[in-house]
Motif scaffolding. Structure first.
Motif, PDB file in Angstrom:
ATOM      1  N   GLY A 117       0.803  -1.221   0.000  1.00 31.95           N
ATOM      2  CA  GLY A 117       0.000   0.000   0.000  1.00 31.95           C
ATOM      3  C   GLY A 117       0.836   1.270   0.000  1.00 31.95           C
ATOM      4  N   SER A 170       2.351   4.709  -0.733  1.00 34.47           N
ATOM      5  CA  SER A 170       1.895   5.960  -1.340  1.00 34.47           C
ATOM      6  C   SER A 170       2.865   7.071  -0.997  1.00 34.47           C
ATOM      7  N   ASP A 173      -0.847   3.855  -3.517  1.00 32.16           N
ATOM      8  CA  ASP A 173      -1.306   2.522  -3.160  1.00 32.16           C
ATOM      9  C   ASP A 173      -0.680   1.430  -4.040  1.00 32.16           C
ATOM     10  N   GLY A 183       1.616   3.287   3.863  1.00 33.66           N
ATOM     11  CA  GLY A 183       2.176   2.019   3.449  1.00 33.66           C
ATOM     12  C   GLY A 183       3.550   1.786   4.047  1.00 33.66           C
TER      13      GLY A 183
END
Lengths: 347, 350
Positions: free
Chosen positions: B10, B12, B38, B75
């Motif tokens: 995830g 980002s 993401d 993330g």
């Protein structure tokens, strides 16, 4: 067809023994050394070479441009269809008549080839009105027509923009509009897509090719990328160390190269070699372009090198129909394969 | 299943724009540029993950995140299942050395005043190798690994060609004893014959040292050669990912198809139409729905409103495209030898 008469019999461009010497501390750098080539009307010629092979210098010389004021340019660059015997000896006034109307150039970096403080529309209008072209309302209409033709999105509003508001692809479209404004017979495009992303490169190549076909223009496409050139061009000239080492029709060049440098280049392309095979590496590096003799310049790196190559003056010889090579060992039938001894020294 | 060498979950990275006066007054949140949005990525030991995308796709930012040169907005990046931020200091130090970098431009990534020997030696010193003789011997060994004689350690970068410098950069990355090298466009600045040499070197080192690579490039021909799996980025998001063989044989996402169609192939005579029309949208204000819908030849109504999720399609690939959503994977799509070309009626240029 437009007002141009596609005089297919006469040559559009005839270059003979072009030499460009740039003075330096260690002697004259021969950036182009004995380049000869011909182009017919409406033909697309590719010029391929690595950094420093002289391809850009050669192409600029076709427009009568020299790399530095001190450089000396010899040989002849003739445009027979326009009764121009030698561009290199034309007075500046005659040269300006030639530029744009007869031959136009698309330089490599569109970011630096437009004036940053003038609007896009003004810069195209300038090219339109040059040499007695239309001005005023007629000129403005022609500017819009050109910007439509090169596929600039929303040209009516975008022509008021400045270059910094454009993306690289849009700038290159603008530069192409300027190049075709006077309907030239020949466009010299020097690495026109090198600075662009692959999808935009694809669009610009599609545009160049469709304009070339619609207008019947001759096109010289200079690139370091053999894949790009092979997709677009009728014939390809491979340059090495200031010289054309091989010139052939595209399919012929790819299928049966008759110069070891061409063959090595093909073997080094990641997309052209099966994944389980190593890519070809050309050992060594290109020579300094100072004080080179008439013998083969690729010899020190060549897998086919023999002692006789060191004394044999090279020239472009016919090795097939419309196929010339500088290699001493190339024949019409074949280019020899390297002997095992050579392969060992190459790896 | 074993823990992958590197795993991004995830991931980002959003860069906020300065707030305008109006946003300040309204206490509105500033606009953000979603450089990476993401992204999941897994690198197995000894394998190569290729990351491909255009300018502005976020591929370099992703590389910097994997290298921890940027702190992610959201993330995490795990090495051996551990986040170096949470590991004990000594362990964290080692985990960081496990991931090294090779940059694009060999002319600016080496100090011109340092000999190549001392550039490499510096890494060893930082790594805690205290004996001068030991370091010298290791430098000689590293130079040999990239194909230089040991005596070249006294040379300066200025005496080397672009390819030579890139080999020094690789030797310097190897000096830290990494298990993974993030290479950001490492061959883009090189002539084709030199590029071949550096690519061969990457492949040989992988075999010899069991290295893993994250290979960031815009050049599909290079990727097809070197990558085991591929991540295709568009405006910061993964649009397609999966095994390289399947992806090159039958790409599922129209963007990947366009990239493959647009990549110049040797000797394939090109048409006067292009793979897609239109340009990359402004990454700061990406289109709604599927971000590719403005250029997609297969655009449907749903694409303009709803963002597609990554869904499994044939061949082990995952694609974020409504063409695949809700339907069973089309086995034809994966075995299609040539990617779908846009409708011939599409004009050559916008």
């Amino acid at each position: 067809m437009t007002s141009h008469e596609p005089a297919t019999d006469t040559l559009l461009l005839d270059v003979h023994d072009l030499r460009v010497a740039i003075p330096s501390d260690s002697g004259d750098v021969m950036a182009a050394d004995g380049v000869s080539l011909q182009l017919r009307h409406g033909e697309v010629l590719g010029v391929v070479g690595e950094t420093g092979s002289g391809k850009s210098v050669t192409c600029r010389a076709l427009l009568g441009l020299r790399p530095t004021p001190q450089s000396t340019v010899s040989g002849t660059v003739a445009y027979p269809a326009h009764d121009v015997d030698d561009v290199l000896s034309l007075p500046p006034r005659r040269l300006r008549e030639l530029w744009g109307r007869r031959v136009a150039m698309i330089p490599q970096n569109p970011m630096t080839s437009l004036n940053p403080v003038r609007r896009i529309g003004e810069q195209v209008a300038e090219a339109v009105s040059a040499s007695g072209g239309p001005t005023g309302a007629a000129g403005a209409a022609r500017v819009l027509e050109l910007l439509h033709q090169v596929g600039l999105p929303a040209p009516e509003t975008r022509l008021r923009d400045y270059p910094h508001q454009f993306s690289g692809g849009m700038l290159q479209r603008t530069v192409i509009a300027i190049a075709i404004a006077q309907k030239p017979d020949l466009i010299v495009a020097d690495e026109p897509t090198t600075a662009l992303d692959v999808l935009i490169q694809d669009q610009i190549l599609a545009l160049l090719l469709s304009l070339q076909r619609d207008l019947g223009t001759g096109l010289i496409l200079v690139s370091h990328d053999l894949s790009v050139v092979s997709q677009v061009c009728d014939r390809v000239a491979v340059m090495y160390a200031g010289q054309i080492v091989e010139l052939a029709e595209t399919a012929t060049l790819l299928e049966s190269p008759r110069h070891p440098y061409t063959r090595a280049l093909l073997g080094a392309l990641p997309g052209a070699v099966p994944r389980d095979q190593e890519l070809r590496v050309i050992p060594g590096s290109p020579p300094q372009l100072v004080g080179l003799g008439p013998t083969c310049r690729f010899a020190p790196r060549c897998e086919l090198h023999e002692q006789a190559c060191d004394t044999w003056p090279t020239s472009l010889r016919d090795v097939g129909p419309a196929h010339t090579s500088r290699c001493r060992r190339a024949t019409a039938a074949s280019l020899p394969s390297p002997t095992p001894r050579h392969q060992e020294t190459q790896s | 299943m074993s823990t992958p060498l590197l795993e991004a979950r995830g991931l980002s990275k959003h860069y906020p724009f300065p707030r305008t006066a109006g946003q300040w007054v309204r206490r509105a949140a500033p606009r953000v540029l979603r450089a990476v949005d993401d992204v999941d990525l897994t690198v197995e030991s000894g394998r190569t993950v290729g990351v491909v995308g255009e300018t502005g796709s976020g591929k370099s930012t992703l590389g910097r995140l994997l290298l921890r040169l940027e702190r992610p907005t959201a993330g995490e990046v795990l090495i051996d299942g551990v986040s170096p931020e949470e590991a004990a200091p000594a362990r964290a130090h080692q985990l960081r050395r496990d991931v090294q970098v090779v940059l694009q431009d060999p002319y600016t990534s080496l100090n011109p005043y340092l000999t190549i020997g001392s550039a490499i030696e510096e890494v060893l010193t930082v790594g805690g190798m205290t004996s001068h003789e030991e370091r010298r011997a290791r430098v000689a060994e590293l130079l040999e690994q990239v194909g230089f004689p040991a005596v070249w350690s006294e040379r300066k970068p200025g005496q080397l060609s672009g390819g030579g410098r890139q080999r020094v950069s690789i030797a310097r990355a190897l000096a830290a004893g990494p298990r993974l090298i993030v290479a950001d466009e490492p061959v883009s600045a090189l002539d084709v014959s030199v590029q071949a040499q550096v690519l061969n070197l990457f492949q040989r080192l992988q075999r010899e040292l069991d290295l893993a690579y994250v290979f960031i490039t815009h050049d599909l021909a290079v990727l097809e050669r070197i990558a085991d799996s591929v991540v295709v980025l568009y405006l910061g998001r993964v649009v397609e990912t999966g095994p390289a063989d399947a992806l090159f044989a039958g790409p599922g996402h129209p963007y990947t198809q366009a990239l493959l169609n647009a990549a110049p192939a040797l000797g394939r005579s090109r048409s006067t139409s292009s793979a897609v029309t239109g340009e990359l949208p402004d990454p700061a204000s990406p289109p709604a729905g599927c971000t590719f819908h403005t250029r997609c030849p297969f655009v449907m109504d749903v694409c303009r409103t709803t963002r597609p999720a990554l869904t499994p399609i044939a061949g082990g690939l995952h694609a974020a495209c409504h063409l695949h959503a809700g339907s069973t994977p089309d086995p034809q799509a994966a075995s299609r030898p040539q990617p779908v070309t846009p409708d011939p009626g599409t004009p050559a240029t916008p």
